[in-house]
Design a protein around this motif. Structure first.
Motif, PDB file in Angstrom:
ATOM      1  N   UNK A   1       0.855  -1.271  -0.061  1.00 29.69           N
ATOM      2  CA  UNK A   1      -0.008   0.160   0.046  1.00 29.69           C
ATOM      3  C   UNK A   1       0.913   1.263   0.104  1.00 29.69           C
ATOM      4  N   UNK A   2       1.974   1.000  -0.890  1.00 30.59           N
ATOM      5  CA  UNK A   2       2.860   2.339  -0.814  1.00 30.59           C
ATOM      6  C   UNK A   2       2.260   3.399  -1.356  1.00 30.59           C
ATOM      7  N   UNK A   3       1.332   3.418  -2.344  1.00 31.58           N
ATOM      8  CA  UNK A   3       1.040   4.723  -2.921  1.00 31.58           C
ATOM      9  C   UNK A   3      -0.067   5.291  -1.933  1.00 31.58           C
ATOM     10  N   UNK A   4      -0.643   4.450  -1.163  1.00 32.17           N
ATOM     11  CA  UNK A   4      -1.507   4.976  -0.062  1.00 32.17           C
ATOM     12  C   UNK A   4      -1.076   5.757   1.113  1.00 32.17           C
ATOM     13  N   UNK A   5       0.008   5.064   1.488  1.00 38.74           N
ATOM     14  CA  UNK A   5       0.758   5.547   2.490  1.00 38.74           C
ATOM     15  C   UNK A   5       1.453   7.140   2.045  1.00 38.74           C
ATOM     16  N   UNK A   6       2.028   7.228   0.855  1.00 38.15           N
ATOM     17  CA  UNK A   6       2.705   8.477   0.387  1.00 38.15           C
ATOM     18  C   UNK A   6       1.450   9.391   0.458  1.00 38.15           C
ATOM     19  N   UNK A   7      -0.033   9.078  -0.159  1.00 40.69           N
ATOM     20  CA  UNK A   7      -1.091  10.078  -0.290  1.00 40.69           C
ATOM     21  C   UNK A   7      -1.258  10.567   1.352  1.00 40.69           C
ATOM     22  N   UNK A   8      -1.430   9.655   2.263  1.00 37.76           N
ATOM     23  CA  UNK A   8      -1.425   9.915   3.638  1.00 37.76           C
ATOM     24  C   UNK A   8      -0.501  10.765   4.255  1.00 37.76           C
ATOM     25  N   UNK A   9       0.918  10.600   4.088  1.00 36.00           N
ATOM     26  CA  UNK A   9       1.854  11.493   4.528  1.00 36.00           C
ATOM     27  C   UNK A   9       1.947  12.751   3.521  1.00 36.00           C
ATOM     28  N   UNK A  10       2.163  12.701   2.487  1.00 34.09           N
ATOM     29  CA  UNK A  10       2.146  13.771   1.657  1.00 34.09           C
ATOM     30  C   UNK A  10       1.270  14.735   0.761  1.00 34.09           C
ATOM     31  N   UNK A  11       0.113  14.004   0.276  1.00 30.98           N
ATOM     32  CA  UNK A  11      -0.601  14.350  -0.528  1.00 30.98           C
ATOM     33  C   UNK A  11      -1.716  15.528  -0.037  1.00 30.98           C
ATOM     34  N   UNK A  12      -1.555  16.798  -0.720  1.00 30.53           N
ATOM     35  CA  UNK A  12      -2.518  17.813  -0.250  1.00 30.53           C
ATOM     36  C   UNK A  12      -3.276  18.350  -1.706  1.00 30.53           C
ATOM     37  N   UNK A  13      -4.444  18.082  -1.510  1.00 31.35           N
ATOM     38  CA  UNK A  13      -5.527  18.266  -2.631  1.00 31.35           C
ATOM     39  C   UNK A  13      -5.455  19.778  -3.283  1.00 31.35           C
ATOM     40  N   UNK A  14      -4.740  19.964  -4.304  1.00 29.37           N
ATOM     41  CA  UNK A  14      -4.304  21.309  -4.911  1.00 29.37           C
ATOM     42  C   UNK A  14      -5.627  22.097  -5.265  1.00 29.37           C
ATOM     43  N   UNK A  15      -6.521  21.142  -5.622  1.00 30.01           N
ATOM     44  CA  UNK A  15      -8.054  21.853  -6.204  1.00 30.01           C
ATOM     45  C   UNK A  15      -8.722  22.489  -5.219  1.00 30.01           C
ATOM     46  N   UNK A  16      -8.338  22.561  -3.959  1.00 31.93           N
ATOM     47  CA  UNK A  16      -9.181  23.287  -2.844  1.00 31.93           C
ATOM     48  C   UNK A  16      -8.751  24.818  -3.141  1.00 31.93           C
ATOM     49  N   UNK A  17      -7.877  25.316  -3.911  1.00 34.67           N
ATOM     50  CA  UNK A  17      -7.554  26.479  -3.958  1.00 34.67           C
ATOM     51  C   UNK A  17      -8.671  26.986  -5.088  1.00 34.67           C
ATOM     52  N   UNK A  18      -9.361  26.249  -5.865  1.00 37.17           N
ATOM     53  CA  UNK A  18     -10.072  26.812  -6.728  1.00 37.17           C
ATOM     54  C   UNK A  18     -11.572  26.463  -6.290  1.00 37.17           C
ATOM     55  N   UNK A  19     -12.060  25.780  -5.350  1.00 33.80           N
ATOM     56  CA  UNK A  19     -13.327  25.331  -4.643  1.00 33.80           C
ATOM     57  C   UNK A  19     -13.823  26.414  -3.859  1.00 33.80           C
ATOM     58  N   UNK A  20     -13.079  27.425  -3.594  1.00 32.70           N
ATOM     59  CA  UNK A  20     -13.561  28.532  -2.639  1.00 32.70           C
ATOM     60  C   UNK A  20     -13.404  27.809  -1.124  1.00 32.70           C
ATOM     61  N   UNK A  21     -14.514  27.666  -0.535  1.00 33.44           N
ATOM     62  CA  UNK A  21     -14.528  27.093   0.773  1.00 33.44           C
ATOM     63  C   UNK A  21     -14.638  25.607   1.019  1.00 33.44           C
TER      64      UNK A  21
END
Length: 643
Positions: free
Chosen positions: A270-290
């Motif tokens: 589950x390396x890809x999930x562990x990488x998401x858990x540790x480092x991934x931040x959803x960049x689309x939040x900047x365009x979603x507003x709140x």
């Protein structure tokens, strides 16, 4: 004449007519090792990989000419046989010797005639000469006799040995065969003895008592044995210490290493999930507003809990990656066994601890000071304490009918601070209307009824004109974070009672909170006056315990299963509804609508039952009715820290 005439060339009708220049033109042809006519892209089934594979190594050999030889080595059996045969033909009888010169002279004369007539003749001319020689037999015979009498036989020419042009060498090797040996043994038959006896209950009892005494004596001997025995060597004067080896189970030696290896394999899987858990931040939040999103991470599933619903979730206060899950059933018609599992985020494929129970687990809670103690409430009204330090499959302490167990399902348990005598104690609430305090005194669970819920203060007419007081049914409760004696109780009637440990006869306050059962109630961890409640009447309400009316009311359009405050912000909370959705609110950003509403379970008949925030990491875990635990990561918009 035929031989002397030149042969006329015969042309093929389709032969090209080329000029002299074209005929003299050199055409180069390159010979390669690869066969151009070999079939390509041959596909064969590979049984090892269970798939069709293209065959790469095709045989490139093309045979243009073969010739079977008939040479026989002289030293071989066949060579010797042929040499003997040829020598036997050479040795002839005396009659043959007399006729031999005649035949020889006849052959010579015949050869001479043939040579005169046809110089270019061959073996056929020789055969014709033999016929003529027979006609002139008498004359040649006389000449041969006179020649034989006058001339001695010519010396025999030495046989010339031909060179071996193939370097043929015959070699032979023999291997030594070890002789076989037979060994035999003769044994005496094993002695046997006929035994017979009568057994009754007293003999069995005595045998068990003797066995128990023997085991106790063995334990005492082990305790009395010194671990290290020191000896003094007389010659050198050195003290030698001998430490007895401690025998342990072979599995326990490798258990720790196996657990580490299993976690490493899971981390790779589950390396890809562990990488998401540790480092991934959803960049689309900047365009979603709140608004924000929930990123699905691990899914925790166990084979034995497929048909059981998740009835309780609790994070361990010390180990932030460890959480406990209770399994049972909310359908009173389909009650069976229950399970208690403890998972860690480091190994999503298999639980760290597993406990089975006869009745369904309905609630659980970790002790804040002793994180290895786990209080559990069951559907049959019992409560129990599991000690994770002890490798036992059964709880360390459990209530019974004698010790005052509940008569209805236990819906919630909560640990409290240790009492004056440093005894651990916890509270439980049940549908029978009793709120009970359980104290662990001398390895026994001692109960004390704190309060009994009364149903609207009304009495029911019983048989014979008796007045029966109806009891309220408690479904959830929560203790204040600072004020020890203050706690809230939610009931099936939709009321919320504010109670005190000091007053067992009356309530401090009553809130007409909901129209249906209060499924969950929780104090805000930061704001001491605020608490939240959810119900099957589709609403989530936020209250100030000093005000009778709610401050916020949210209608989620379907029954709400659970609600939980976050540990990082006083304004963030999350709720799950039975349509499989999770809702995350932040009152600091939007007081009217959730920032995120996301489908967590995809199956239609599946319902989400419980939700919990992790105390440290930005994740939530959600349980459903099919025994699946889903871990989701909150996007940056959902975990903004208050100023």
């Amino acid at each position: 004449d035929d031989w002397s005439t030149a042969r006329a060339g015969v042309r093929s009708p389709d032969q090209l007519e080329l000029t002299e220049v074209e005929l003299k033109k050199e055409i180069t042809r390159t010979l390669t090792a690869k066969n151009p006519h070999i079939p390509r892209d041959i596909v064969r089934y590979n049984f090892k990989e269970r798939a069709y594979k293209i065959v790469d190594d095709m045989d490139q050999t093309a045979i243009h000419f073969t010739l079977n030889g008939n040479l026989v080595p002289k030293d071989s059996d066949e060579g010797r046989r042929q040499s003997i045969k040829s020598s036997s033909e050479a040795e002839k009888t005396p009659v043959e010797e007399e006729n031999a010169p005649v035949e020889a002279s006849a052959e010579t004369t015949e050869e001479a005639e043939v040579k005169d007539e046809e110089p270019t003749g061959d073996a056929e001319a020789a055969e014709e000469g033999e016929g003529e020689a027979e006609a002139e037999g008498a004359e040649t015979a006389e000449e041969a006799e006179t020649a034989e009498a006058e001339e001695p036989p010519p010396p025999k020419a030495p046989e010339k040995k031909l060179a071996n042009q193939f370097n043929f060498i015959e070699r032979g090797t023999t291997t030594y065969h070890n002789p076989l040996r037979d060994k035999g043994y003769q044994t005496d038959p094993a002695p046997y003895e006929t035994f017979s006896a009568n057994v009754n209950q007293w003999y069995i009892y005595d045998a068990y008592m003797e066995e128990l005494e023997r085991m106790e004596k063995a334990k005492e001997k082990e305790k009395a044995k010194p671990q290290a025995v020191k000896k003094e060597d007389k010659k050198t004067g050195r003290k030698l210490s001998y430490v007895e080896p401690q025998h342990s189970d072979s599995l326990s030696k490798v258990a720790r290493a196996a657990k580490i290896a299993e976690r490493m394999v899971n981390l790779n899987t589950f390396d890809d999930i562990a990488q998401d858990f540790k480092y991934f931040e959803d960049a689309s939040d900047e365009f979603r507003g709140q608004e924000g999103t929930l990123l699905p991470l691990w899914k925790f599933r166990y084979e034995k809990t497929k048909k059981l619903a998740v009835t309780a979730i609790s994070w361990n206060p010390k180990y932030k990656d460890l959480f406990a899950v209770g399994y049972g059933s909310y359908d009173f018609m389909k009650q069976g066994h229950g399970m208690l599992l403890l998972y860690t985020l480091k190994n999503p494929s298999f639980p760290e601890y597993s406990f089975s129970s006869e009745s369904g687990v309905m609630c659980l809670d970790f002790h804040s000071d002793h994180p290895y103690l786990l209080a559990v409430g069951f559907y049959d009204g019992n409560v129990a304490i599991y000690n994770l330090k002890k490798p036992a499959s059964q709880p360390s302490y459990k209530s019974s009918a004698k010790s005052g167990k509940h008569t209805e399902p236990v819906w919630q348990v909560k640990w409290q601070k240790d009492d004056m005598d440093n005894n651990s104690n916890f509270f439980s609430v049940s549908s029978d209307g009793r709120i009970v305090s359980w104290t662990l005194v001398k390895n026994e669970l001692v109960h004390m009824d704190v309060i009994k819920l009364s149903g609207d203060g009304t009495t029911m007419q019983g048989p014979g004109g008796l007045q029966l007081q109806t009891l309220g049914s408690g479904t959830s409760f929560d203790f204040h974070k600072k004020i020890d004696y203050l706690f809230l109780v939610g009931t099936e009637e939709g009321k919320i009672y504010k109670c005190s440990k000091n007053y067992s006869s009356q309530f401090l306050d009553v809130f007409d909170a909901h129209h249906m059962a209060v499924d969950s109630i929780s104090w805000n961890p930061f704001h001491l006056k605020v608490f939240i409640s959810c119900s099957s009447d589709w609403t989530v309400k936020i209250w100030d315990h000093t005000i009778k009316t709610p401050m916020f009311v949210y209608d989620l359009s379907t029954a709400v299963g659970d609600v939980a405050w976050s540990f990082y912000s006083s304004t963030v909370f999350a709720a799950v509804t039975i349509d499989g959705q999770a809702h995350v609110f932040d009152l600091n950003v939007n007081k009217l609508e959730p920032l995120c509403t996301q489908l967590v379970v995809t199956r239609k008949k599946n319902k989400t039952t419980h939700i919990q925030f992790n105390p440290v990491y930005p994740i939530i875990i959600v349980g459903d009715e099919l025994g699946l635990i889903t871990c989701l990561k909150l996007s940056p918009n959902l975990r903004k820290m208050p100023k």
